[in-house]
Design a protein around this motif. Structure first.
Motif, PDB file in Angstrom:
ATOM      1  N   VAL A   1       0.862  -1.177   0.000  1.00 30.08           N
ATOM      2  CA  VAL A   1       0.000   0.000   0.000  1.00 30.08           C
ATOM      3  C   VAL A   1       0.906   1.237   0.000  1.00 30.08           C
ATOM      4  CG1 VAL A   1      -1.854   1.239   1.188  1.00 30.08           C
ATOM      5  CG2 VAL A   1      -1.733  -1.272   1.332  1.00 30.08           C
ATOM      6  N   MET A   2       0.764   2.073  -1.040  1.00 30.96           N
ATOM      7  CA  MET A   2       1.543   3.300  -1.138  1.00 30.96           C
ATOM      8  C   MET A   2       0.635   4.475  -0.804  1.00 30.96           C
ATOM      9  SD  MET A   2       4.305   4.970  -1.891  1.00 30.96           S
ATOM     10  CE  MET A   2       5.446   4.273  -3.059  1.00 30.96           C
ATOM     11  N   VAL A   3       1.086   5.303   0.140  1.00 32.05           N
ATOM     12  CA  VAL A   3       0.321   6.457   0.604  1.00 32.05           C
ATOM     13  C   VAL A   3       1.177   7.697   0.351  1.00 32.05           C
ATOM     14  CG1 VAL A   3      -0.863   7.484   2.581  1.00 32.05           C
ATOM     15  CG2 VAL A   3      -0.607   4.991   2.449  1.00 32.05           C
ATOM     16  N   ILE A   4       0.570   8.765  -0.212  1.00 31.22           N
ATOM     17  CA  ILE A   4       1.334   9.979  -0.498  1.00 31.22           C
ATOM     18  C   ILE A   4       0.534  11.224  -0.124  1.00 31.22           C
ATOM     19  CG2 ILE A   4       0.573  10.037  -2.901  1.00 31.22           C
ATOM     20  CD1 ILE A   4       3.399  11.201  -3.551  1.00 31.22           C
ATOM     21  N   ASP A   5       1.235  12.175   0.488  1.00 33.74           N
ATOM     22  CA  ASP A   5       0.645  13.471   0.820  1.00 33.74           C
ATOM     23  C   ASP A   5       1.764  14.367   1.335  1.00 33.74           C
ATOM     24  OD1 ASP A   5      -1.183  15.581   1.475  1.00 33.74           O
ATOM     25  OD2 ASP A   5      -2.706  14.095   1.925  1.00 33.74           O
ATOM     26  N   THR A   6       1.398  15.502   1.896  1.00 33.03           N
ATOM     27  CA  THR A   6       2.395  16.394   2.483  1.00 33.03           C
ATOM     28  C   THR A   6       2.970  15.733   3.739  1.00 33.03           C
ATOM     29  OG1 THR A   6       0.790  17.506   3.898  1.00 33.03           O
ATOM     30  CG2 THR A   6       1.124  18.426   1.674  1.00 33.03           C
ATOM     31  N   PRO A   7       4.168  16.128   4.140  1.00 32.98           N
ATOM     32  CA  PRO A   7       4.740  15.544   5.354  1.00 32.98           C
ATOM     33  C   PRO A   7       3.825  15.693   6.582  1.00 32.98           C
ATOM     34  CG  PRO A   7       6.441  16.714   4.146  1.00 32.98           C
ATOM     35  CD  PRO A   7       5.133  17.007   3.452  1.00 32.98           C
ATOM     36  N   GLU A   8       3.183  16.841   6.710  1.00 35.16           N
ATOM     37  CA  GLU A   8       2.323  17.075   7.875  1.00 35.16           C
ATOM     38  C   GLU A   8       1.107  16.154   7.876  1.00 35.16           C
ATOM     39  OE1 GLU A   8       4.871  20.312   6.797  1.00 35.16           O
ATOM     40  OE2 GLU A   8       3.205  19.519   5.610  1.00 35.16           O
ATOM     41  N   ARG A   9       0.508  15.947   6.729  1.00 30.29           N
ATOM     42  CA  ARG A   9      -0.691  15.098   6.649  1.00 30.29           C
ATOM     43  C   ARG A   9      -0.336  13.623   6.856  1.00 30.29           C
ATOM     44  NH1 ARG A   9      -5.176  17.890   5.194  1.00 30.29           N
ATOM     45  NH2 ARG A   9      -6.338  16.153   4.316  1.00 30.29           N
ATOM     46  N   ILE A  10       0.811  13.214   6.324  1.00 30.36           N
ATOM     47  CA  ILE A  10       1.247  11.823   6.539  1.00 30.36           C
ATOM     48  C   ILE A  10       1.512  11.603   8.026  1.00 30.36           C
ATOM     49  CG2 ILE A  10       3.149  10.194   6.182  1.00 30.36           C
ATOM     50  CD1 ILE A  10       1.247  10.270   3.806  1.00 30.36           C
ATOM     51  N   ASP A  11       2.223  12.521   8.659  1.00 31.94           N
ATOM     52  CA  ASP A  11       2.509  12.369  10.091  1.00 31.94           C
ATOM     53  C   ASP A  11       1.223  12.334  10.914  1.00 31.94           C
ATOM     54  OD1 ASP A  11       5.179  12.262   9.476  1.00 31.94           O
ATOM     55  OD2 ASP A  11       5.621  14.311  10.131  1.00 31.94           O
ATOM     56  N   ALA A  12       0.203  13.062  10.471  1.00 32.15           N
ATOM     57  CA  ALA A  12      -1.063  13.100  11.211  1.00 32.15           C
ATOM     58  C   ALA A  12      -1.816  11.771  11.156  1.00 32.15           C
ATOM     59  CB  ALA A  12      -1.953  14.226  10.663  1.00 32.15           C
ATOM     60  N   VAL A  13      -1.597  10.966  10.100  1.00 34.40           N
ATOM     61  CA  VAL A  13      -2.312   9.687   9.999  1.00 34.40           C
ATOM     62  C   VAL A  13      -1.506   8.500  10.529  1.00 34.40           C
ATOM     63  CG1 VAL A  13      -3.779  10.439   8.088  1.00 34.40           C
ATOM     64  CG2 VAL A  13      -1.642   9.209   7.598  1.00 34.40           C
ATOM     65  N   LEU A  14      -0.298   8.739  11.009  1.00 33.62           N
ATOM     66  CA  LEU A  14       0.500   7.637  11.552  1.00 33.62           C
ATOM     67  C   LEU A  14      -0.208   6.888  12.686  1.00 33.62           C
ATOM     68  CD1 LEU A  14       4.151   8.982  11.394  1.00 33.62           C
ATOM     69  CD2 LEU A  14       3.129   7.134  10.038  1.00 33.62           C
ATOM     70  N   PRO A  15      -0.969   7.556  13.570  1.00 32.85           N
ATOM     71  CA  PRO A  15      -1.700   6.793  14.590  1.00 32.85           C
ATOM     72  C   PRO A  15      -2.728   5.822  13.986  1.00 32.85           C
ATOM     73  CG  PRO A  15      -1.520   9.084  15.265  1.00 32.85           C
ATOM     74  CD  PRO A  15      -1.026   9.003  13.835  1.00 32.85           C
ATOM     75  N   ILE A  16      -3.343   6.185  12.873  1.00 30.97           N
ATOM     76  CA  ILE A  16      -4.287   5.273  12.202  1.00 30.97           C
ATOM     77  C   ILE A  16      -3.539   4.048  11.706  1.00 30.97           C
ATOM     78  CG2 ILE A  16      -5.783   4.999  10.171  1.00 30.97           C
ATOM     79  CD1 ILE A  16      -6.426   8.020  10.427  1.00 30.97           C
ATOM     80  N   ILE A  17      -2.395   4.264  11.069  1.00 34.57           N
ATOM     81  CA  ILE A  17      -1.580   3.158  10.560  1.00 34.57           C
ATOM     82  C   ILE A  17      -1.128   2.275  11.712  1.00 34.57           C
ATOM     83  CG2 ILE A  17       0.510   2.547   9.275  1.00 34.57           C
ATOM     84  CD1 ILE A  17      -1.696   4.076   7.638  1.00 34.57           C
ATOM     85  N   ASP A  18      -0.674   2.900  12.785  1.00 34.98           N
ATOM     86  CA  ASP A  18      -0.192   2.154  13.950  1.00 34.98           C
ATOM     87  C   ASP A  18      -1.296   1.278  14.546  1.00 34.98           C
ATOM     88  OD1 ASP A  18       1.898   1.537  15.841  1.00 34.98           O
ATOM     89  OD2 ASP A  18       0.762   2.729  17.293  1.00 34.98           O
ATOM     90  N   GLU A  19      -2.515   1.799  14.570  1.00 39.05           N
ATOM     91  CA  GLU A  19      -3.649   1.036  15.110  1.00 39.05           C
ATOM     92  C   GLU A  19      -4.004  -0.149  14.216  1.00 39.05           C
ATOM     93  OE1 GLU A  19      -8.440   1.552  15.919  1.00 39.05           O
ATOM     94  OE2 GLU A  19      -7.274   3.275  15.274  1.00 39.05           O
ATOM     95  N   LEU A  20      -3.956   0.030  12.911  1.00 45.38           N
ATOM     96  CA  LEU A  20      -4.433  -1.000  11.977  1.00 45.38           C
ATOM     97  C   LEU A  20      -3.390  -2.055  11.621  1.00 45.38           C
ATOM     98  CD1 LEU A  20      -6.448   1.236   9.495  1.00 45.38           C
ATOM     99  CD2 LEU A  20      -7.357  -0.233  11.301  1.00 45.38           C
ATOM    100  N   VAL A  21      -2.126  -1.654  11.501  1.00 50.26           N
ATOM    101  CA  VAL A  21      -1.091  -2.573  11.024  1.00 50.26           C
ATOM    102  C   VAL A  21      -0.334  -3.151  12.219  1.00 50.26           C
ATOM    103  CG1 VAL A  21       0.958  -2.829   9.574  1.00 50.26           C
ATOM    104  CG2 VAL A  21      -0.883  -1.278   8.879  1.00 50.26           C
ATOM    105  N   SER A  22      -0.687  -4.380  12.578  1.00 51.41           N
ATOM    106  CA  SER A  22      -0.019  -5.025  13.712  1.00 51.41           C
ATOM    107  C   SER A  22       1.064  -5.995  13.248  1.00 51.41           C
ATOM    108  CB  SER A  22      -1.036  -5.765  14.579  1.00 51.41           C
ATOM    109  OG  SER A  22      -1.686  -6.761  13.817  1.00 51.41           O
TER     110      SER A  22
END
Length: 113
Positions: free
Chosen positions: A74-95
């Motif tokens: 899965v490739m995700v792209i956006d501004t650095p600020e927006r990517i950093d803001a969704v890291l908690p979502i990724i952390d929750e979903l990808v174990s």
């Protein structure tokens, strides 16, 4: 709402398995849905035909297209600020998987309507 990216961008590369699920749904589909709701500029899912991970077990499509736990990227792209803001979502979903964060620059963005 369309957002064209330019200049500095950040990407996430998420390596999971097609057998990974969140509840009853395939994990890659849940990632796409949640990241779209979070306003991320772009997400693309690639299904591998063969690969192996940390356990060194080879996963590949068998005869007649039958699959055996194939890799999904899965490739995700956006501004650095927006990517950093969704890291908690990724952390929750990808174990179980691998997530790589990289910085880059958009050199061309062709509008594909």
């Amino acid at each position: 709402m369309s957002r064209l990216l330019s200049g500095r961008v950040r990407t996430l590369q998420i390596f999971i398995s097609e057998d990974d699920h969140w509840g009853n749904e395939p994990l890659h589909q849940v990632l796409v849905q949640k990241l779209r709701l979070a306003g991320i500029a772009g997400v693309t899912v690639f299904r591998g035909t063969a690969g192996f991970g940390s356990q060194r077990k080879i996963h590949e499509a068998g005869r007649l297209g039958a699959s055996a736990d194939l890799p999904v990227f899965v490739m995700v792209i956006d501004t650095p600020e927006r990517i950093d803001a969704v890291l908690p979502i990724i952390d929750e979903l990808v174990s179980d998987g691998l997530v790589i964060r990289s910085d880059g620059e958009v050199v061309k963005h062709a509008d594909s309507r």
